[in-house]
Scaffold this motif. Structure first.
Motif, PDB file in Angstrom:
ATOM      1  N   UNK A 377       0.826  -1.207   0.000  1.00 57.00           N
ATOM      2  CA  UNK A 377       0.000   0.000   0.000  1.00 57.00           C
ATOM      3  C   UNK A 377       0.862   1.260   0.000  1.00 57.00           C
ATOM      4  N   UNK A 378       1.931   1.254   0.790  1.00 59.29           N
ATOM      5  CA  UNK A 378       2.809   2.418   0.863  1.00 59.29           C
ATOM      6  C   UNK A 378       3.571   2.626  -0.446  1.00 59.29           C
ATOM      7  N   UNK A 379       3.904   1.526  -1.085  1.00 59.69           N
ATOM      8  CA  UNK A 379       4.721   1.609  -2.304  1.00 59.69           C
ATOM      9  C   UNK A 379       3.882   1.963  -3.535  1.00 59.69           C
ATOM     10  N   UNK A 380       2.714   1.332  -3.658  1.00 62.42           N
ATOM     11  CA  UNK A 380       1.894   1.519  -4.857  1.00 62.42           C
ATOM     12  C   UNK A 380       1.156   2.850  -4.841  1.00 62.42           C
ATOM     13  N   UNK A 412      -8.664  12.514   8.216  1.00 63.97           N
ATOM     14  CA  UNK A 412      -7.606  11.768   8.907  1.00 63.97           C
ATOM     15  C   UNK A 412      -6.235  12.262   8.434  1.00 63.97           C
ATOM     16  N   UNK A 413      -5.186  11.997   9.200  1.00 66.59           N
ATOM     17  CA  UNK A 413      -3.842  12.397   8.751  1.00 66.59           C
ATOM     18  C   UNK A 413      -3.441  11.746   7.431  1.00 66.59           C
ATOM     19  N   UNK A 414      -3.906  10.529   7.198  1.00 66.55           N
ATOM     20  CA  UNK A 414      -3.657   9.814   5.951  1.00 66.55           C
ATOM     21  C   UNK A 414      -4.642   8.654   5.891  1.00 66.55           C
ATOM     22  N   UNK A 415      -4.913   8.146   4.715  1.00 71.87           N
ATOM     23  CA  UNK A 415      -5.822   7.003   4.624  1.00 71.87           C
ATOM     24  C   UNK A 415      -5.700   6.350   3.254  1.00 71.87           C
ATOM     25  N   UNK A 416      -6.127   5.095   3.171  1.00 71.20           N
ATOM     26  CA  UNK A 416      -6.215   4.346   1.925  1.00 71.20           C
ATOM     27  C   UNK A 416      -7.648   3.835   1.813  1.00 71.20           C
ATOM     28  N   UNK A 417      -8.436   4.461   0.946  1.00 70.18           N
ATOM     29  CA  UNK A 417      -9.818   4.055   0.773  1.00 70.18           C
ATOM     30  C   UNK A 417     -10.006   3.115  -0.388  1.00 70.18           C
ATOM     31  N   UNK A 421      -7.575   8.012  -1.837  1.00 66.06           N
ATOM     32  CA  UNK A 421      -6.536   7.857  -0.824  1.00 66.06           C
ATOM     33  C   UNK A 421      -5.849   9.190  -0.581  1.00 66.06           C
ATOM     34  N   UNK A 422      -5.183   9.270   0.530  1.00 69.39           N
ATOM     35  CA  UNK A 422      -4.323  10.406   0.857  1.00 69.39           C
ATOM     36  C   UNK A 422      -3.119   9.838   1.595  1.00 69.39           C
ATOM     37  N   UNK A 423      -2.038   9.535   0.886  1.00 64.05           N
ATOM     38  CA  UNK A 423      -0.875   8.896   1.517  1.00 64.05           C
ATOM     39  C   UNK A 423      -0.240   9.820   2.550  1.00 64.05           C
ATOM     40  N   UNK A 424       0.524   9.262   3.468  1.00 66.05           N
ATOM     41  CA  UNK A 424       1.229  10.085   4.459  1.00 66.05           C
ATOM     42  C   UNK A 424       2.115  11.116   3.779  1.00 66.05           C
ATOM     43  N   UNK A 425       2.056  12.343   4.285  1.00 66.03           N
ATOM     44  CA  UNK A 425       2.848  13.416   3.699  1.00 66.03           C
ATOM     45  C   UNK A 425       4.256  13.470   4.270  1.00 66.03           C
ATOM     46  N   UNK A 426       4.440  12.885   5.446  1.00 61.30           N
ATOM     47  CA  UNK A 426       5.741  12.876   6.088  1.00 61.30           C
ATOM     48  C   UNK A 426       6.231  11.445   6.216  1.00 61.30           C
ATOM     49  N   UNK A 427       7.547  11.219   6.230  1.00 54.54           N
ATOM     50  CA  UNK A 427       8.069   9.857   6.407  1.00 54.54           C
ATOM     51  C   UNK A 427       7.747   9.325   7.793  1.00 54.54           C
TER      52      UNK A 427
END
Length: 542
Positions: A377-380, A412-417, A421-427
């Motif tokens: 999920x993080x990579x794609x 939310x700060x980040x999410x995968x729907x 989706x809205x991936x994390x903006x910070x590492x």
């Protein structure tokens, strides 16, 4: 136990009117690339519609985008979705089991990477602060408790329950501590054995939304509660917990019910969908019935209930309750509570720590799958409908959950729907200090299951995932370790005496005694290993 609001106004200010969380606000939006975010194009009274105009791949025909019983409109199923007002901070999050909160030390915890410190003062009242000393940002969870006050161990600054600093050793004796020197506080409440935290610093806490579970208040209800820290995202964890189809395969023979040959198609009926979650019935297709009731409530509370009537006509209630806390990217913490108004006589023969280690084993069986899922999920960085093939006969709840994320994920700060989706903006936060033993595992390369020893400081390790959070299991490990060491020493002494003894009878007695001591030491060592050693599937063992 409830806390009053902090008087430290420079750090905590509440609005005079709380923000409404029930009102729908809708914005008609379009986007050409789901990774670039939304572009608002028009407003409508009380409603926002998001029109997906991307050239995304269509979901699999097996996906329950429009399954039987799905009451979504044709327009919505094609990408016209309703977005609900949502703010992740205006929620109660489960922090810890009340019984496991230390009496003599602060406890460092996180919610969406927001660092908190929880502790009990001299009167046993719970307090929660931002885990940051205002002096030089040192972690207060690395401090200590002195006379009911929390002391930062960097320079000795001390703070009282309301967040006010009451001692600074380095200032002159006649100097006063400014009122602005205080820590940010969070409201906490204890309910049904769980400590909850309200994360908003602008909206006062709403006691009416504090989770309460009817079955746990029933007469005669008994439960076994465990807490686990896990190296994958909370959404991955919740998916796993609402997926009954994997149990016969992944957990084959782990307990008395899971059997591989029982894997089969399942029946589902969604009976409720709201901005706060969803609910419905499910069961096995072969049985032709749906006796299990599943409910998911925001932000991350999942329960599975069942009612049974015995031969005497008495009704019994059973609940599997999962209270998840999103600790941060690629990590989560879970409170598991299984209980009922009737308990199996066989279960009474086993100590509590046995069920705790068995629960740890269950999570280890899934850990490799789920951490790898987290990596993908993080990579794609695409919605789950681009990656999943959801079956109506097994993945209904998973699809419902990801579609719920579509509706509220923007808050939310980040999410995968499912579709957005809205991936994390910070590492991801990775800590290497001692505090990081509990806190830091990277989302980009989460720890895999099946590795690690008792003292390896990582979340793939059962000792750090569960034992350090559980007073009962910590005590058991210490006790068995002490007994093991004592019995081993006794066996050594008895063996030496047997060598020196001149009488055959004494030699025999001493050798038998040494053997019994060694057997006891081995049993204690096995018990320690059961509580601290990861489960490894047979085909993966070296």
């Amino acid at each position: 136990m409830a806390l009053s609001l902090s008087p430290c106004l420079p750090h905590t200010t509440y609005l005079s009117k709380p923000l409404s969380t029930s009102k729908l606000t809708t914005i008609s939006v379009s986007f050409n690339n789901p990774l670039l975010g939304f572009k608002p194009v028009k407003l409508r009274n009380n409603q926002v519609r998001c029109h997906a105009v991307t050239n995304l791949k269509s979901a699999s025909s097996l996906d329950q985008s429009k399954g039987e019983g799905d009451d979504r409109s044709e327009e919505e199923s094609k990408g016209d979705r309703i977005v609900a007002d949502y703010n992740w901070t205006e929620e109660w999050y489960p922090l810890y089991l009340t019984k496991d909160v230390p009496d003599d030390a602060p406890l460092g915890l996180t919610v969406f990477d927001q660092q908190l410190v929880l502790y009990k003062d001299g009167n046993g009242v719970l307090h929660c602060y931002q885990d940051r000393c205002p002096h030089r940002l040192a972690k207060l969870s690395e401090g200590q408790l002195i006379d009911g006050r929390l002391e930062c161990l960097y320079h000795g600054w001390q703070f009282e329950g309301n967040g006010k600093c009451v001692k600074i050793p380095q200032i002159p004796a006649d100097a006063k501590i400014p009122r602005s020197v205080c820590v940010k506080t969070y409201d906490v409440k204890e309910s049904q054995g769980v400590v909850w935290v309200w994360m908003s610093q602008t909206t006062p806490p709403n006691p009416e939304t504090l989770p309460w579970f009817e079955n746990f208040a029933r007469p005669g209800f008994q439960d076994t509660s465990t807490i686990h820290e896990l190296p994958y995202d909370h959404s991955i964890l919740l998916e796993n917990l609402m997926d009954p189809a994997h149990i016969p395969i992944s957990h084959d023979r782990t307990d008395w019910t899971a059997k591989r040959e029982d894997a089969q198609a399942l029946l589902f009926e969604v009976t409720e969908r709201t901005d706060r979650g969803f609910a419905g019935w499910w069961g096995k297709e072969k049985d032709g019935s749906m006796p299990n009731f599943l409910r998911f409530d925001a932000p991350c509370v999942l329960q599975n209930n069942r009612e049974l009537v015995d031969k005497d006509g008495e009704k019994h209630y059973f609940t599997g309750l999962f209270l998840c806390r999103p600790t941060g990217q690629g990590k989560s913490m879970l409170i598991v509570r299984f209980g009922g108004t009737k308990r199996s006589p066989l279960a009474k023969l086993f100590p509590k720590w046995y069920f705790h280690q068995n629960a740890s084993k269950v999570f280890e069986q899934d850990m490799g799958f789920l951490s790898s899922q987290n990596e993908v999920l993080m990579k794609e960085k695409v919605p789950t409908k681009e990656l999943y093939i959801n079956l109506k006969s097994s993945d209904t709840w998973v699809a419902e959950y990801r579609k719920w994320m579509d509706k509220v994920g923007h808050g939310m700060p980040y999410y995968f729907g499912h579709s957005t989706l809205s991936p994390p903006k910070l590492p991801a936060v990775v800590e290497h200090a001692p505090a990081g033993i509990i806190a830091g595992v990277s989302a980009s390369s989460p720890a895999k299951g099946g590795i690690g020893t008792m003292h390896a400081p990582n979340l793939a390790n059962r000792y750090f995932r569960h034992v350090i959070h559980c007073k009962g299991c910590s005590s058991i490990v210490k006790a068995f370790t002490a007994w093991k060491n004592g019995l081993s020493a006794a066996a050594l002494v008895l063996t030496a005496l047997a060598i020196l003894a001149s009488s055959r009878q004494w030699k025999t007695f001493l050798v038998l005694s040494a053997t019994l001591c060694l057997g006891g030491a081995y049993a204690c060592s096995t018990a320690v290993a059961m509580n601290t050693t990861n489960f490894i599937r047979v085909h993966r063992r070296l």
